[in-house]
Structures are given as structure tokens and as C-alpha cells.
Design an enzyme around this catalytic site. Structure first.
Site, PDB file in Angstrom:
ATOM      1  CE  LYS A  97      -3.257   2.584   3.808  1.00 53.98           C
ATOM      2  NZ  LYS A  97      -2.610   1.265   4.610  1.00 53.98           N
TER       3      LYS A  97
ATOM      4  CB  SER B  75      -0.852   0.044   1.179  1.00 50.47           C
ATOM      5  OG  SER B  75      -0.325   0.323   2.308  1.00 50.47           O
TER       6      SER B  75
END
Lengths: 203, 203
Positions: B163, B125
DNA sequence: CATTTTACGAAACATAGGTATAGGTATGAA
DNA sequence: TTCATACCTATACCTATGTTTCGTAAAATG
């Protein structure tokens, strides 16, 4: 690894602790003494721990308990490697002037006996391999490469570059990991080392 | 300290080396054997080094040589941080079971007083930020984040994730660095730390 | 339920390894 | 010259320490 029993875990902790305080391991009798158990009981524990791959003991060598399982090993120190300028600026490399500080590397991962150095990466040519501008590349000094290795090489007389290495029929292909950079085909290269580690720092 | 003779210095170096390889010190006989000298000769050297404050030996205890002089003690240049499982598997984190060895970090770069830990990255990701599957992320434990920081956060009750952090009007956006992963919008997050370093090992 | 593993004790055995004795040579300071 | 220290050999002593033998008993395992 097989799970340890409570007692066995206590024994390992004692050995670690003793080691930290004395710089050498305890004897079987000292282990027994600490828990108030017999020599044989302590001996059994050590043997059990050895069977489970936590320890190693020299046969019939006194006080020769060695902890070999990673999870119980003391935190090791790092090895300093010199940072020799950057790849792209190319040039001297290995010249004294080119010394740019040192970087400490977790030495669990380094092979003994190999020479290491570090370079700071310039440019985006390896961006698709997750190697960004400014990253530190830790290189193992080695003269030969295998297909697919990411290597540091001197091409021709000038440029020092970090690329993926492929030997083709009668030429060598140095492949960037970025479509904007075309592969370099050449025979005249000198392998200066193989990428071992990337270290990136965020502010 | 009093100066060491050449021979004495060699002996200390041998002891250091032996220690590094075995995790416990050599016996007097092993020292002698290494230099091809008699037991007594080796014994004399150890006693001399003890007089000069380099070593300490247990009286009549086998293999009980301890290096006590700073200059000969192994210097630790790195800080060990615990590797607490991986990001994606999510889950407990900070739970004891979740201990997965340690990683040594060059401590030139670490701020004193901060707590650090490491996680192994799972998944793609963050691939466009040059963070690949399997990389080690060194995290500084901190409860607040600023826009653009790459953070470790617990979202809701389950997932722990790495993230990029953005605070928007009345919500928080956690942005992956891969178009295949849509941003997460939420308010219910707990910041578990800020990315400080990426360490990637090749083979 | 049989078998293996864990956990422990008392005593004896075997030897690895610290220490001592009795020497030797060489160097450098007092 | 004499004394101290570094450096060494060879042999012996002795005890600290690994290992074994012979047990007991509970707990885990299949």
C-alpha cells in the site's frame, strides 16, 4: 513436485555445491564418497531425484548430471537488451543514434533465438493496461501479431506506437487502453515487435 | 594471456555453448565430433588451451573441463533476489517454506548493501498505480518509510500488504490505489520494505 | 498386513572417454 | 636448414564411471 527426503535434499545440495566449485557435476562415485555410502546407494539417490524431476542424467554418459528443477537451478545471469529511445517520440528506431543504454533482463523468461529491445513509454495511452509514462517496455522483435497482443507498430510513415492489436474485416484496429485515446484504424502498419515485459523503477 | 588461434577460440566458444545448454562440459570426443576432427586433434586443442591458462582439466577425469580465464567466464550482470510468496496470501514471509524461486534484477539499478526480495502481487488494490494482479514487486528491505512511498507492511498480526504509506497526526494511513478499497488506519504496522521495481511478464 | 519406497552394501560388468603412440602437413621463427 | 608450434588422422590402451545383479532392512503408504 514430489517432496524430497532429507537425504535426497542433501544430495542435491552437494551437487549444487560441487557444481559451483568445479564448473562441472560430480560423478556418482564422488557423490557416494562424499556421504560415505556405496556407489549403488548414490546411484539410487540420483535415480530417485531424476524420477522426481529434479535432475536429468544422460544415459550412460559420464558426469552428465543436469539440474533441471527451477528451485535448484543456479541463479542465472541476465541478458542485456538495448534501449532504443521511446515510443511516441517515434522516429528512426533501430537507428544507431537511437541508442539509449541497455537494460538487463532476467533471461529465464526470454526465448532463445529471439531478438529483444526495450523502449521507454511516453504518455498515458496504455494506462488502463497498467503501463505508465516512463515504464520500460521490453519488446520481442517479431513481424506478426495476434488479436489482443500489445504491439509496437509503425503507423504510416511516422509514428511508432504501443497499442493493442486487433485485425478486423478489412482493416486493423490499434486500440489504446485509455478512453481519451480513440482507436486508430489503418491498413498501413508495420509490426515492430510484441510486448514481453514491463519494467518500472521507483526512484 | 597468450593469444589464441582461430581454432582454439572456436573450441572455447563451443565449450561455453555446450556448457550453457547442458550444464556440464563436453567430452573430448564431443568437441572433436563438433568440428569433425579426430579425438587426438580435439585433445591437443584442449591441452593447448590449458597451457594458455584458459581451461583447467582434471587429470584423467571424464568431462572435467573447467573454464578458468575471466574473459571466457559467463559474466553475471544481474542479482538474484528470492521470490517470497505473494502479498495478500500474507503470512510468514521470510520463512524458509515461503521460497518460490528467484528473479534476476538488473543490478545497475540496485543499491549495494541493501537487501532485496520479490513478491508476487495478488489482487487489484493497487491497480490505479499501474500495479496489476500477478506483477512481481521487487522490494528493498527497509524498516522506515516516507509519505507517499509504496511499501510492504505487516498490519497487526496477519496480513502482509502492499500500500501507499502516509503518516498522519497520530495514526498511519495505508492507502490503496483503487477506490473500492478503503484506506487502513492503524498504528500497529511493521514496515517490511519499500517498492523499488515492478516487473510484469506477458505470456 | 501387504506393498511400495527409501536406504544401503559388495561385487561384477560394459563402455565412455582420457591418454598415448605413430604418424602426416603447413607455417613461421631462429 | 632446423626447430617449434598448430593442426590433423588412425588405432590402441586403460581406467573412470555408469549400470546391473543380488542382497538386507527399515520406514512409509494404502
Amino acid at each position: 513436485m514430489k517432496d524430497l527426503t532429507k537425504r535426497q535434499h542433501e544430495v542435491v545440495l552437494f551437487i549444487q555445491d560441487y557444481l559451483a566449485h568445479h564448473g562441472y557435476p560430480p560423478t556418482i562415485r564422488e557423490i557416494g564418497g562424499n556421504f560415505g555410502i556405496s556407489v549403488k546407494a548414490a546411484f539410487d539417490h540420483v535415480k530417485a531425484l531424476q524420477r522426481k524431476g529434479i535432475l536429468k542424467t544422460g544415459e550412460s554418459r559420464s558426469r552428465a548430471i543436469e539440474i533441471i528443477h527451477d528451485a535448484f537451478l543456479p541463479k542465472k545471469e541476465g541478458t542485456s537488451v538495448p534501449v532504443l529511445g521511446n515510443v511516441a517520440a517515434g522516429m528512426p528506431l533501430f537507428a544507431e543514434e537511437n541508442f539509449d543504454g541497455t537494460l538487463t533482463i532476467p533471461n529465464e523468461r526470454l526465448k532463445r533465438g529471439s531478438r529483444y529491445y526495450a523502449l521507454q513509454v511516453k504518455g498515458d495511452s496504455m494506462i488502463h493496461a497498467g503501463i505508465l509514462d516512463g515504464d520500460f517496455a521490453v519488446i520481442r522483435y517479431h513481424q506478426e501479431a495476434e488479436n489482443g497482443d500489445i504491439i509496437v507498430a509503425r503507423v504510416g510513415d511516422e509514428a511508432v506506437t504501443l497499442k493493442r492489436f486487433y485485425r478486423e474485416n478489412n482493416r486493423i484496429r490499434l486500440q489504446a487502453e485509455n478512453p481519451e485515446f480513440p482507436p486508430i484504424y489503418t491498413q498501413d502498419i508495420q509490426v515492430l515487435g510484441i510486448l514481453q515485459m514491463i519494467i518500472r523503477e521507483y526512484v
